[in-house]
Every structure is written in C-alpha cells, then in structure tokens.
Design an enzyme around this catalytic site. Structure first.
Site, PDB file in Angstrom:
ATOM      1  N   ASP A  44      -3.255 -45.997  -9.431  1.00 47.26           N
ATOM      2  CA  ASP A  44      -2.178 -46.528  -8.566  1.00 47.26           C
ATOM      3  C   ASP A  44      -2.570 -47.803  -7.800  1.00 47.26           C
ATOM      4  O   ASP A  44      -2.282 -47.925  -6.605  1.00 47.26           O
ATOM      5  CB  ASP A  44      -1.721 -45.443  -7.576  1.00 47.26           C
ATOM      6  CG  ASP A  44      -1.175 -44.192  -8.271  1.00 47.26           C
ATOM      7  OD1 ASP A  44      -1.179 -44.156  -9.508  1.00 47.26           O
ATOM      8  OD2 ASP A  44      -0.746 -43.266  -7.571  1.00 47.26           O
ATOM      9  N   LYS A 142       3.472 -41.602 -13.695  1.00 52.98           N
ATOM     10  CA  LYS A 142       3.594 -40.239 -13.148  1.00 52.98           C
ATOM     11  C   LYS A 142       4.533 -40.254 -11.959  1.00 52.98           C
ATOM     12  O   LYS A 142       4.739 -41.299 -11.335  1.00 52.98           O
ATOM     13  CB  LYS A 142       2.216 -39.727 -12.745  1.00 52.98           C
ATOM     14  CG  LYS A 142       1.575 -40.600 -11.693  1.00 52.98           C
ATOM     15  CD  LYS A 142       0.175 -40.167 -11.361  1.00 52.98           C
ATOM     16  CE  LYS A 142      -0.424 -41.014 -10.271  1.00 52.98           C
ATOM     17  NZ  LYS A 142       0.295 -40.956  -8.989  1.00 52.98           N
ATOM     18  N   CYS A 187      -3.773 -39.476  -4.457  1.00 49.83           N
ATOM     19  CA  CYS A 187      -3.810 -39.568  -5.922  1.00 49.83           C
ATOM     20  C   CYS A 187      -5.224 -39.636  -6.492  1.00 49.83           C
ATOM     21  O   CYS A 187      -5.492 -39.091  -7.561  1.00 49.83           O
ATOM     22  CB  CYS A 187      -2.947 -40.717  -6.383  1.00 49.83           C
ATOM     23  SG  CYS A 187      -1.194 -40.390  -6.017  1.00 49.83           S
TER      24      CYS A 187
HETATM   25  C1  VGL Z   1       0.245 -41.648  -3.449  1.00 52.69           C
HETATM   26  C2  VGL Z   1       1.436 -40.771  -1.707  1.00 52.69           C
HETATM   27  C3  VGL Z   1       2.589 -40.773  -2.474  1.00 52.69           C
HETATM   28  C4  VGL Z   1      -1.066 -42.151  -3.965  1.00 52.69           C
HETATM   29  C5  VGL Z   1       1.377 -41.656  -4.225  1.00 52.69           C
HETATM   30  O1  VGL Z   1      -1.087 -42.957  -4.919  1.00 52.69           O
HETATM   31  O2  VGL Z   1      -2.096 -41.735  -3.394  1.00 52.69           O
HETATM   32  N1  VGL Z   1       0.279 -41.195  -2.196  1.00 52.69           N
HETATM   33  N2  VGL Z   1       2.549 -41.222  -3.721  1.00 52.69           N
END
Ligand code: VGL
Ligand code: ZN
Length: 240
Positions: A44, A142, A187
C-alpha cells in the site's frame, strides 16, 4: 619518547588494520543477500497513505526512497494496493453517527472505521509517484469487496476469502517474504502475520514502514508479530 621499536610498530600497525577492516568484514558477513526464493512485498505505498492523501500516515513519504533503494536487491517483488469501492463498509461515512477511528461490529468482527480513502480509479489510490520498481511482477488489489475490508495482502477481514497471493507465491516457489510499506500496524502487520500463517518465513523491514498508531496499535502490532516469529530488521541488514 616518539621512536617505536620495530616489533611495537608491527603490533600497532596490525591492530590498526584489524580495527579498520573488522567492522566492514563483520557487517558484510551478517548482511542478507536476497535469494531466488525471497520476495519483497511492498504494501500500500499509495498516495492515500502519504502526506496530502485521504488517510495520511505520519512520515509515510520517508519510506519511498528506502523502498526504491531496497527493491533492486530483490529479483522478486510484489506490490499491493488498497482498492476500495465508494461507500466501502470500512468508511466511517458509511455508518450514520460514526466518526473515523471509531469502531463498529460487523458480521466478521470489530471493524475500525476510516476516512474515505483509496477509492478505485482515483489519483488518491495510485501508487506513490516517486516509487520506482519497474521490475515488480504483480499488483494485488484488496479491499474491493463492498462489505469486507482487507488489511492483509493474503486473507480478507472475514478470514475466509483469499486474495490469491498465497497461491501466487507458492506456485512461483517463493518462500521468504520481506514486508515494507504502509501502515506498519495495519496492512503491513496483518500481511506479515498471514504470510507466517500461510507457511512462509516473514520479516518486516522496520525503517521501510511507518505506523498509524491509533490507540496503541503500533506496540500491539510489534508484540503480535514478534510473538508469531515475524522477523524485525532494518534496511541496513540487506546487502544492496
Ligand atoms: C490501511 C487502514 C485502512 C493500511 C488500509 O494500508 O494499513 N489502513 N486501510
Ligand atoms: Zn483501507
């Protein structure tokens, strides 16, 4: 007296040489040279999680140059993207009276609620502009199911639906996952823990991650990861 006898000189010179050479020799011995069955998982590294994004992680931008430096040392690289629908169930805005960072009970368990973030096809959901990993081999998206979140790159929050990454890594004979990216306590941690559970070795490269740290989540994430046998290393441990 400033004159050295020959024997003293040799001893001094030898000691100086050992002191000069030893630290490099020792660190060269302990550095990890990524092998054919190692894979770097970049989690991410998206605009939404950088300063200026919709769910900014403090200092999230600091990790991008570190990831760019590490990536060429790995033959195998996978990338993930948080990839939500509009009005995704993980957004506070989808639950009346709820604010970001509050929680809600969902069929699969307690869900932390977030600001609207990483919506499919928006610039906010793009990979960080400065990220340079042309040789990355797959992008796993995802969190694209309206009613199920997915912090983990392997298994969605219902803990049943697989993303396909386990099968992909196993089919390719990859065994050892090095995790970097955002956010350490969500994540990154969930991905590292699920990598272990799926039978891979897993390590997090700590300085190539940053955390959100909501209500002690960062300390808890490290305790969980360490308890599960996930390695905790620094980027300096990787031979570039
Ligand atoms: C994430 C919160 C919500 C992350 C993704 O990538 O850690 N955190 N969605
Ligand atoms: Zn998300």
């Amino acid at each position: 007296m400033a004159t050295l006898r020959r024997r003293d000189f040799l001893t001094t010179a030898a000691a100086a040489t050992i002191l000069a050479v030893a630290p490099r020799w020792v660190s060269a011995q302990t550095r990890i040279k990524p092998a054919d069955d190692d894979v770097l998982a970049v989690i991410d590294a998206q605009n939404c999680f950088l300063p200026g994004g919709t769910l900014p992680v403090p200092e999230g931008d600091k990790i991008i140059p570190i990831i760019n430096r590490l990536a060429p040392a790995f033959r195998n690289v996978v990338i993930t993207q948080d990839w939500h629908t509009k009005s995704h169930i993980s957004f506070a805005s989808s639950h009346s009276g709820k604010k970001p960072f509050e929680t809600v009970a969902l069929p699969y368990g307690t869900q932390v609620l977030w600001p609207d973030h990483c919506i499919q096809g928006t610039p906010d959901a793009d990979l960080a502009k400065e990220l340079r990993i042309a040789h990355a081999q797959i992008v796993i998206r995802k969190g694209y199911r309206q009613h199920v979140d997915s912090y983990s790159a392997f298994l969605e929050a219902d803990r049943k639906t697989m993303t396909g990454l386990t099968g992909y890594l196993k089919e390719r004979g990859l065994k050892n996952v090095y995790v970097v990216g955002l956010a350490t306590d969500f994540c990154v941690a969930w991905s590292a823990l699920d990598a272990k559970r799926a039978g891979f070795k897993a390590s997090v490269i700590e300085d190539a991650t940053r955390g959100i740290d909501a209500g002690g989540s960062l300390g808890k994430a490290w305790a969980d990861m360490t308890g599960a046998g996930v390695g905790r290393i620094q980027s300096s441990a990787i031979a570039l």
